[in-house]
Design a protein around this motif. Structure first.
Motif, PDB file in Angstrom:
ATOM      1  N   LEU A  95      33.035  58.230  60.124  1.00 58.15           N
ATOM      2  CA  LEU A  95      33.906  57.256  59.666  1.00 58.15           C
ATOM      3  C   LEU A  95      34.870  57.033  60.927  1.00 58.15           C
ATOM      4  CD1 LEU A  95      35.703  56.203  57.403  1.00 58.15           C
ATOM      5  CD2 LEU A  95      36.955  58.255  56.966  1.00 58.15           C
ATOM      6  N   ALA A  96      35.414  57.884  61.789  1.00 61.58           N
ATOM      7  CA  ALA A  96      35.913  57.286  62.647  1.00 61.58           C
ATOM      8  C   ALA A  96      35.067  56.218  63.577  1.00 61.58           C
ATOM      9  CB  ALA A  96      36.326  58.528  63.758  1.00 61.58           C
ATOM     10  N   GLY A  97      33.843  56.635  63.783  1.00 59.57           N
ATOM     11  CA  GLY A  97      32.989  55.664  64.568  1.00 59.57           C
ATOM     12  C   GLY A  97      32.856  54.297  63.838  1.00 59.57           C
ATOM     13  N   LYS A  98      32.837  54.242  62.518  1.00 58.32           N
ATOM     14  CA  LYS A  98      33.023  52.992  61.908  1.00 58.32           C
ATOM     15  C   LYS A  98      34.244  52.130  61.985  1.00 58.32           C
ATOM     16  CE  LYS A  98      28.860  52.842  60.165  1.00 58.32           C
ATOM     17  NZ  LYS A  98      27.733  51.820  60.447  1.00 58.32           N
ATOM     18  N   MET A  99      35.495  53.004  62.050  1.00 61.97           N
ATOM     19  CA  MET A  99      36.614  52.386  62.003  1.00 61.97           C
ATOM     20  C   MET A  99      37.470  52.165  63.411  1.00 61.97           C
ATOM     21  SD  MET A  99      37.161  51.743  58.877  1.00 61.97           S
ATOM     22  CE  MET A  99      38.798  51.675  58.621  1.00 61.97           C
ATOM     23  N   GLY A 155      36.356  52.526  70.437  1.00 63.09           N
ATOM     24  CA  GLY A 155      35.082  53.515  70.574  1.00 63.09           C
ATOM     25  C   GLY A 155      35.281  54.881  70.889  1.00 63.09           C
ATOM     26  N   VAL A 156      36.838  55.020  71.307  1.00 61.40           N
ATOM     27  CA  VAL A 156      37.225  56.363  71.903  1.00 61.40           C
ATOM     28  C   VAL A 156      38.171  57.082  70.709  1.00 61.40           C
ATOM     29  CG1 VAL A 156      38.383  57.214  73.969  1.00 61.40           C
ATOM     30  CG2 VAL A 156      37.166  55.294  74.288  1.00 61.40           C
ATOM     31  N   MET A 170      30.177  60.581  65.158  1.00 59.50           N
ATOM     32  CA  MET A 170      30.846  59.446  65.559  1.00 59.50           C
ATOM     33  C   MET A 170      29.914  58.589  66.355  1.00 59.50           C
ATOM     34  SD  MET A 170      34.555  58.666  67.942  1.00 59.50           S
ATOM     35  CE  MET A 170      35.080  57.119  68.102  1.00 59.50           C
ATOM     36  N   ARG A 171      28.837  59.136  67.090  1.00 52.41           N
ATOM     37  CA  ARG A 171      27.753  58.596  67.726  1.00 52.41           C
ATOM     38  C   ARG A 171      26.806  58.123  66.780  1.00 52.41           C
ATOM     39  NH1 ARG A 171      26.161  59.526  73.874  1.00 52.41           N
ATOM     40  NH2 ARG A 171      28.182  58.297  74.583  1.00 52.41           N
ATOM     41  N   GLY A 186      43.031  55.646  75.946  1.00 55.42           N
ATOM     42  CA  GLY A 186      42.352  54.583  74.964  1.00 55.42           C
ATOM     43  C   GLY A 186      41.795  54.970  73.830  1.00 55.42           C
ATOM     44  N   ALA A 187      42.367  56.097  73.289  1.00 48.12           N
ATOM     45  CA  ALA A 187      41.847  56.558  71.779  1.00 48.12           C
ATOM     46  C   ALA A 187      42.558  55.790  70.868  1.00 48.12           C
ATOM     47  CB  ALA A 187      42.161  58.277  71.769  1.00 48.12           C
ATOM     48  N   ASP A 188      41.943  55.267  69.900  1.00 45.41           N
ATOM     49  CA  ASP A 188      42.454  54.580  68.573  1.00 45.41           C
ATOM     50  C   ASP A 188      42.238  55.527  67.566  1.00 45.41           C
ATOM     51  OD1 ASP A 188      39.872  53.962  68.322  1.00 45.41           O
ATOM     52  OD2 ASP A 188      40.288  51.939  68.165  1.00 45.41           O
TER      53      ASP A 188
END
Length: 366
Positions: free
Chosen positions: A151-155, A159-160, A183-184, A217-219
């Motif tokens: 889910l984090a990867g999609k949102m 990308g961090v 995520m990957r 850079g983490a979102d």
């Protein structure tokens, strides 16, 4: 804590093997006349969310389910080590017949106290050794972590992701790796940056680590620590987050995408019933999503319907046994092939001490 990792890893292999023993081969405990006195020992304050809060919700659910069949006592903010042994010994001496020790570092004290109180049943969360009156229980948190990572990867836009972690024990490493693999699977170039706390509960340090990860850079943030600090920081900084242990929506209503929640009530109820009925046995338990130990909280309305559908489909595959987060080819962060195919064994999971490709961070040395 970390100085015991090698011994814990060795012992976890034995735990996984022990879990396959036939129940018939285990000696049962004598029945206990109700009300059964049950005690819980917590490593941090109960608070409003987090690891201890979820165990406390489990205690309350057990009380509600069993009513007058049980009485309960809870002791919070008990440090691992000598103080936990003193508390456990006091609870056993006071007549409690079932004690839940809910932190990893309580294992050795639990074993010592149990040896002196053979008529008391002890349940230890996350442990790797049992005794005639000591059992261990844990959950396959990595199943929910994989879904959270997907889910984090999609949102994520950058990308961090940032991961605030307590101690580098196998359970935490499993979670970091599963989150990264998820995520990957959604975004091949994703990175998961890890910062270690070397503590389970320290809200100011958890907040500091979260801020540092946002600066890198983490979102999207997530954590394996005991407070709501990471969720609150995500809400404050306008980044997204995936809650852990508890549903953190009240602390991060705009930030939380979902949460990997722990649900202990049914298990605590079953254990208490087993002690009451004389059916309790020291057979390690490692439950997962199919057992209801790990549950995803509702998705934020911002999550697009196709993304939510994809996550739920993979969740159904995990529950049905059609998919395992650690299946297929696995490459570590140095580029070494750790698995060519198939599915990782429980023994390898229980001793995991390496990061998959995509994790940015190092494992502290003992």
């Amino acid at each position: 804590m970390f100085k015991n990792l090698a011994r814990a890893s060795h012992g976890l292999v034995a735990l996984v093997a022990a879990a396959t023993l036939s129940l018939a081969a285990q000696a049962q405990s004598p029945a206990v006349k109700p009300p059964l006195p049950v005690a819980f020992v917590y490593v941090s304050p109960v608070g409003e969310a987090g690891w201890t809060h979820q165990h406390e919700l489990g205690r309350r659910a057990m009380e509600k389910a069993l009513g007058g069949l049980v009485t309960t006592t809870a002791v919070e903010s008990v440090p691992e080590g000598a103080e936990s042994e003193r508390v456990l010994r006091d609870l056993a001496s006071q007549g409690h017949k079932l004690v839940f020790a809910t932190s990893f570092g309580y294992l050795e004290p639990t074993l010592r106290v149990a040896a002196d109180h053979p008529d008391v049943r002890f349940e230890h969360a996350g442990g790797y050794r049992t005794a005639p009156n000591v059992n261990t229980y844990n959950a396959r948190y990595y199943e929910g972590r994989y879904l959270a990572g997907y889910l984090a990867g999609k949102m994520s836009k950058s990308g961090v992701a940032g991961y605030v972690a307590g101690f580098p024990v196998p359970e935490v490493i499993q979670g970091i790796n599963a989150f990264t693999l998820g995520m990957r699977a959604a975004r091949a170039d994703a990175q998961v940056r890890v910062l270690w706390l070397q503590t389970w509960f320290d809200p100011p340090r958890e907040r500091e680590a979260a801020l540092a990860l946002v600066a890198q850079g983490a979102d999207v943030l997530t954590n394996h620590s005991g407070s709501a600090a990471v969720a609150q920081t995500a809400q404050e900084k306008g980044v997204r987050m995936v809650g852990y242990q508890s549903d953190m929506r009240r602390f991060a209503p705009d930030a939380q995408l979902t949460a990997v929640t722990h649900q202990w009530g049914p298990y605590y109820t079953r254990v208490a019933r087993a002690v009451l009925d004389g059916r309790w046995q020291p057979v390690p338990v490692w439950g997962g999503m199919k057992d209801g130990f790990v549950v995803l909280a509702p998705f934020h309305p911002d999550v697009p319907a196709p993304v939510a559908k994809a996550v739920r489909a993979r969740e159904a595959d995990i529950i049905a046994g059609r998919f395992h987060p650690f299946s297929g080819r696995l490459i570590d962060q140095s580029g070494r092939e750790r698995q060519t195919g198939g599915t990782i064994s429980d023994g390898a999971l229980a001793t995991m001490n390496w990061f998959v490709s995509g994790v940015v961070g190092t494992l502290p040395k003992p």
